[in-house]
Design a protein around this motif. Structure first.
Motif, PDB file in Angstrom:
ATOM      1  N   ASN A 117       0.826  -1.205   0.000  1.00  0.00           N
ATOM      2  CA  ASN A 117       0.000   0.000   0.000  1.00  0.00           C
ATOM      3  C   ASN A 117       0.867   1.264   0.000  1.00  0.00           C
ATOM      4  O   ASN A 117       0.529   2.256  -0.655  1.00  0.00           O
ATOM      5  CB  ASN A 117      -0.947   0.022   1.205  1.00  0.00           C
ATOM      6  N   GLU A 118       1.954   1.241   0.749  1.00  0.00           N
ATOM      7  CA  GLU A 118       2.854   2.392   0.778  1.00  0.00           C
ATOM      8  C   GLU A 118       3.460   2.639  -0.598  1.00  0.00           C
ATOM      9  O   GLU A 118       3.569   3.786  -1.043  1.00  0.00           O
ATOM     10  CB  GLU A 118       3.959   2.199   1.822  1.00  0.00           C
ATOM     11  N   GLU A 119       3.840   1.570  -1.293  1.00  0.00           N
ATOM     12  CA  GLU A 119       4.401   1.714  -2.648  1.00  0.00           C
ATOM     13  C   GLU A 119       3.361   2.314  -3.589  1.00  0.00           C
ATOM     14  O   GLU A 119       3.658   3.208  -4.385  1.00  0.00           O
ATOM     15  CB  GLU A 119       4.857   0.359  -3.193  1.00  0.00           C
ATOM     16  N   VAL A 120       2.117   1.831  -3.493  1.00  0.00           N
ATOM     17  CA  VAL A 120       1.040   2.350  -4.325  1.00  0.00           C
ATOM     18  C   VAL A 120       0.788   3.821  -3.985  1.00  0.00           C
ATOM     19  O   VAL A 120       0.584   4.654  -4.880  1.00  0.00           O
ATOM     20  CB  VAL A 120      -0.249   1.504  -4.170  1.00  0.00           C
ATOM     21  N   ASN A 121       0.800   4.169  -2.698  1.00  0.00           N
ATOM     22  CA  ASN A 121       0.594   5.561  -2.291  1.00  0.00           C
ATOM     23  C   ASN A 121       1.677   6.469  -2.866  1.00  0.00           C
ATOM     24  O   ASN A 121       1.389   7.588  -3.328  1.00  0.00           O
ATOM     25  CB  ASN A 121       0.562   5.688  -0.774  1.00  0.00           C
ATOM     26  N   VAL A 122       2.909   6.027  -2.841  1.00  0.00           N
ATOM     27  CA  VAL A 122       4.010   6.821  -3.394  1.00  0.00           C
ATOM     28  C   VAL A 122       3.800   7.025  -4.895  1.00  0.00           C
ATOM     29  O   VAL A 122       3.943   8.132  -5.428  1.00  0.00           O
ATOM     30  CB  VAL A 122       5.372   6.160  -3.102  1.00  0.00           C
ATOM     31  N   THR A 123       3.437   5.953  -5.586  1.00  0.00           N
ATOM     32  CA  THR A 123       3.192   6.025  -7.026  1.00  0.00           C
ATOM     33  C   THR A 123       2.024   6.973  -7.305  1.00  0.00           C
ATOM     34  O   THR A 123       2.098   7.804  -8.234  1.00  0.00           O
ATOM     35  CB  THR A 123       2.889   4.623  -7.602  1.00  0.00           C
ATOM     36  N   LEU A 124       0.951   6.897  -6.528  1.00  0.00           N
ATOM     37  CA  LEU A 124      -0.204   7.775  -6.719  1.00  0.00           C
ATOM     38  C   LEU A 124       0.160   9.241  -6.449  1.00  0.00           C
ATOM     39  O   LEU A 124      -0.279  10.146  -7.174  1.00  0.00           O
ATOM     40  CB  LEU A 124      -1.365   7.352  -5.823  1.00  0.00           C
ATOM     41  N   ARG A 125       0.945   9.483  -5.425  1.00  0.00           N
ATOM     42  CA  ARG A 125       1.367  10.856  -5.126  1.00  0.00           C
ATOM     43  C   ARG A 125       2.226  11.417  -6.273  1.00  0.00           C
ATOM     44  O   ARG A 125       2.083  12.585  -6.659  1.00  0.00           O
ATOM     45  CB  ARG A 125       2.133  10.913  -3.810  1.00  0.00           C
ATOM     46  N   ASN A 126       3.095  10.574  -6.794  1.00  0.00           N
ATOM     47  CA  ASN A 126       3.923  11.006  -7.928  1.00  0.00           C
ATOM     48  C   ASN A 126       3.049  11.324  -9.143  1.00  0.00           C
ATOM     49  O   ASN A 126       3.251  12.337  -9.817  1.00  0.00           O
ATOM     50  CB  ASN A 126       4.961   9.947  -8.290  1.00  0.00           C
ATOM     51  N   ALA A 127       2.078  10.453  -9.396  1.00  0.00           N
ATOM     52  CA  ALA A 127       1.172  10.675 -10.532  1.00  0.00           C
ATOM     53  C   ALA A 127       0.348  11.933 -10.304  1.00  0.00           C
ATOM     54  O   ALA A 127       0.148  12.752 -11.235  1.00  0.00           O
ATOM     55  CB  ALA A 127       0.263   9.472 -10.730  1.00  0.00           C
ATOM     56  N   GLN A 128      -0.119  12.144  -9.117  1.00  0.00           N
ATOM     57  CA  GLN A 128      -0.912  13.326  -8.775  1.00  0.00           C
ATOM     58  C   GLN A 128      -0.065  14.590  -8.956  1.00  0.00           C
ATOM     59  O   GLN A 128      -0.530  15.603  -9.504  1.00  0.00           O
ATOM     60  CB  GLN A 128      -1.422  13.197  -7.334  1.00  0.00           C
ATOM     61  N   TYR A 129       1.173  14.542  -8.523  1.00  0.00           N
ATOM     62  CA  TYR A 129       2.071  15.687  -8.662  1.00  0.00           C
ATOM     63  C   TYR A 129       2.288  16.022 -10.140  1.00  0.00           C
ATOM     64  O   TYR A 129       2.260  17.176 -10.540  1.00  0.00           O
ATOM     65  CB  TYR A 129       3.390  15.385  -7.956  1.00  0.00           C
TER      66      TYR A 129
END
Length: 138
Positions: A117-129
């Protein structure tokens, strides 16, 4: 002649009934029975016929056999309960161990899920940015 033979049988039964000194020391309850038997034997000698003495001796033999049976049952019962207790303890420990292993596996799964979940959250934050700042990439 018959009276003499009955007397000898009574005598031999009485001799078999009298416990050894060692037996008396080992079994404290046996002393009371032995004293009772000796008292009844004395009473039989004083005021009874040979036939009555045989009946009393027969009852004393029954008492001794029954006492022995009770003693053996107590010992086997103690042994049985000890074995059952040991088995119960082993089984309970095994159940505890199995449950602890299940919970440890559950904890590992939760940690793996959390890491994923942490890896997915990091990926989502990067995509959002990247979606919020499209000019940075060009």
């Amino acid at each position: 002649m018959e009276f003499v033979m009955l007397g000898k049988e009574t005598e031999s039964l009485r001799k078999r009934m009298k416990p050894d000194v060692k037996e008396k020391e080992e079994d404290p309850g046996h002393n009371a029975i032995g004293e009772m038997a000796e008292k009844e034997e004395t009473e039989a000698d004083i005021a009874g016929s040979v036939e009555m003495g045989l009946h009393i001796t027969h009852i004393l033999v029954k008492i001794e056999c029954f006492t022995q049976l009770v003693s053996e049952l107590l010992e086997s019962g103690k042994t049985m309960f000890k074995e059952l207790s040991d088995e119960f303890e082993e089984r309970l420990i095994m159940i505890h161990k199995e449950q602890m292993e299940k919970w440890q596996d559950e904890i590992k799964e939760i940690r793996l899920l959390d890491a994923s979940n942490e890896e997915v959250n990091v990926t989502l934050r990067n995509a959002q940015y990247l979606l919020q700042n499209p000019h940075v990439d060009s």
